[in-house]
Design an enzyme around this catalytic site. Sequence first.
Site, PDB file in Angstrom:
ATOM      1  CG  ASP A 441      -1.707   1.245   1.387  1.00 16.79           C
ATOM      2  OD1 ASP A 441      -2.330   1.657   0.401  1.00 16.79           O
ATOM      3  OD2 ASP A 441      -1.692   1.830   2.491  1.00 16.79           O
ATOM      4  CG  ASP A 643      -4.414  -1.033   3.139  1.00 16.78           C
ATOM      5  OD1 ASP A 643      -4.650  -0.783   1.946  1.00 16.78           O
ATOM      6  OD2 ASP A 643      -3.716  -0.310   3.860  1.00 16.78           O
TER       7      ASP A 643
END
Length: 855
Positions: A441, A643
């Site tokens: 990420d 996420d």
Amino acid sequence: MEQYSVTGMSCAACSSRVEKAVSKVPGVTSCSVSLLTNSMGVEGTATSDAIISAVEAAGYHAEKKGTGTKGNQGSAAKDDALLKDTETPKLKKRLFASVGFLLVLMYFSMGHMMWNWPLPSFFAGNHVAMGLLQLLLTVMIMVINQKFFISGFKGLLNKSPNMDTLVALGSGASFLYSVYALFAMTDAQVKGDMAAVMAYMHEFYFESAAMILTLITVGKMLEARSKGKTTDALKSLMKLAPKTAVLLQDGQEVTVSIEEVQTGDIFVVRPGENIPVDGIVLEGNSAVNEAALTGESIPVDKAEGDKVSAATVNQSGFIKCRATRVGEDTTLSQIIQMVSDAAATKAPIAKIADKVSGVFVPAVITTAVITFIVWMLAGQTFGYALARAISVLVISCPCALGLATPVAIMVGNGMGAKHGIMFKTAVSLEETGKMQIVALDKTGTITSGEPKVIDIIPAEGVSEEELLQMAFALEKKSEHPLAKAILLEAERQKVRAEEVSDFQALPGNGLTASLHGSRLFGGNMKFISEICKISEKQKRQVEALAEDGKTPLFFAKEDRLLGVIAVADVIKEESARAVKELQNMGIRVVMLTGDNERTARAIGRQAGVDEVIAGVLPEGKESVIRSLKEKGKVAMVGDGINDAPALTRADMGIAIGAGTDIAIDAADVVLMKSKLDDVPAAIRLSRATLRNIHENLFWAFIYNIIGIPLAAGIWIPVFGWQLNPMFGAAAMSLSSFCVVTNALRLNFFGMYDAKKDKKIKNQVTLQTVNAKSQMQNKSKEKENHTMEKTMEIKGMMCGHCEATVKKALEALPQVDEAVVSHEKGTAVVKLNAEIADETLKKTVEDKDYQVVSVK
């Protein structure tokens, strides 16, 4: 997972039997038994009574591990007691007593018979008396080591023979045959047949029976000491649990037990004291040493509003805090739980040893019987054939097989815990090193997650200090995320704050206010260009900034441009290094982000990733991970709520510790220090642990493969190699010790040393997966009547603005997806049902942006 302590297990065959027995209990979905920690982890709906009954029916004893309800101290203390090495002191006493009697026995048996050492006159020619003395000494040693016989024969009666069964059979057979020889000697003595008396004297195996027990006890003691060291990391964590806290009650400081602290209580911590529970600083400043939790030795500054964790040390300053998490909810307790759970679970590779262990002991007993029969048929004496059979029994070691995997897992997991890398299960520790692709990420993982001032470019005739001072005066009343970056920079440079008046936020444009009678303006290039002239040179500078992923903020005073301040979410110091290390290990690195393409590619270039996938929503990240998994094993590294789906979908989810609880819960590995270079470190540790397991299994298998045929006497006709039962017992006693000692070598492994990285060749050829194709695939899966509307929006200046608009639109039930671009000034909205244009318009304008049209 519920955990139990199991007693009575002596080898891998024992743990295998317990596991099978509990797995058959209705309601049990999974069961994992650890020989190393004498623990058992059970998942399912079965009651504790049913599980304990199943263990006892298998011939062992189980007790549910205690968990405190109020404080972590009660739980930690009880679990610490369970991990305490109580076996080594007992085994030491048994060993010293056994050796004392064994030395006397060996003097009379081997010393006198082989080297003619002198004996008291009473024994001169009195062979029966010598035999009786050896019998008594052997009985004493057998009584001292009675645990082998109790456990061994109990296992045999319960149809679950174990290592103790092999020892008991070997020693018992030697003793019984020696007793037979002694009685036969007395008969020969009565008949006056002295030749037979001397012959029977050589048939005594009392010293073998006693030596077998003593040598196995030596091995058990060495094994117990080594096993104790493997749990040092967990015991060290438990010792960190604070015992008391100082609470503020009615204005008075009161010292209470840690179990009495409740959420919301106010507590104080002085310099040098441990912080008792997790909390938030209400007053004071301090430097807190968090090495106990993160492995990071550099103290972290704490001020009002910052979080503090239990068991960390307040090094300077008096702080007052409010308790936010107590008992088993504290960070320390969760770490202890993770390490404990990892020890209670089994790695996939352990299944090999488990399958062998399940049939190992019966196979050895069968081999010993066959060995005896074959040598008898070959014309050898009863004593000779028995010696070969006993050698087979005592050299075989199922313990080495049973310990090969768990000791390495425990040491590896402890190493990770010391450095703030938490593997939740043994599976995650084994599998992490097998990853072929790592998806990272961007925000909060590769980057710091907080915008910072990168460039200050004043216009001609304006100083940097003046530009920053004007920007500070204007932005300090703004709530925009980018304003925070300017405020932090101004505070860092100790710029004096000016007080403005008539402050106005102009949605979609910027800010304006009055300062000393002059009008100040701040905002994007389009807005400022209407206030004053921006040269072509300045425009080119701004384009270059944007190309590097920076957001330019313009500032003007009246009709004069003051300059540009570039703000960006910068990459962490270690990110580029970590990415390079991953690539050197043969891993492909992909960056996922919901940010726009230009910014994402700029960050990707700085970090050095192999591939950038931009503009993906949370469900889009999950979809990308699914696609990447078709190319190889994928690890996802993230820190936010968005996420969590991707972390769950990946083969291995790795959460940055500073992230949200949801992300941490969804992950398999947690990096407490929130540093990206812990990702390659975790992979190195996993690979080293797996390599150590392979070594342990190799030596455990090869030991038995070589030892059993040698003990059976296969090589006697060829090379004349013959194994005395006592040497077989010595070899057995050392086998487990060697396996455990090899695992302890992991404590010296350099998990941050990139010099020894070996590239694992992956047959992975990845094709670029972009956000548009993902969205198209998703659209095809939906019904054909999916509708789209394009909104033209003014006022969006950066990625934060995009995120605000996107979040607002996607909160509407009729909206499936919103693709927002501040550069194009548009939002493409995908609908699953009809919705009025006015509703869309109002949703965006409520966020202080201007909607020009909806098409």
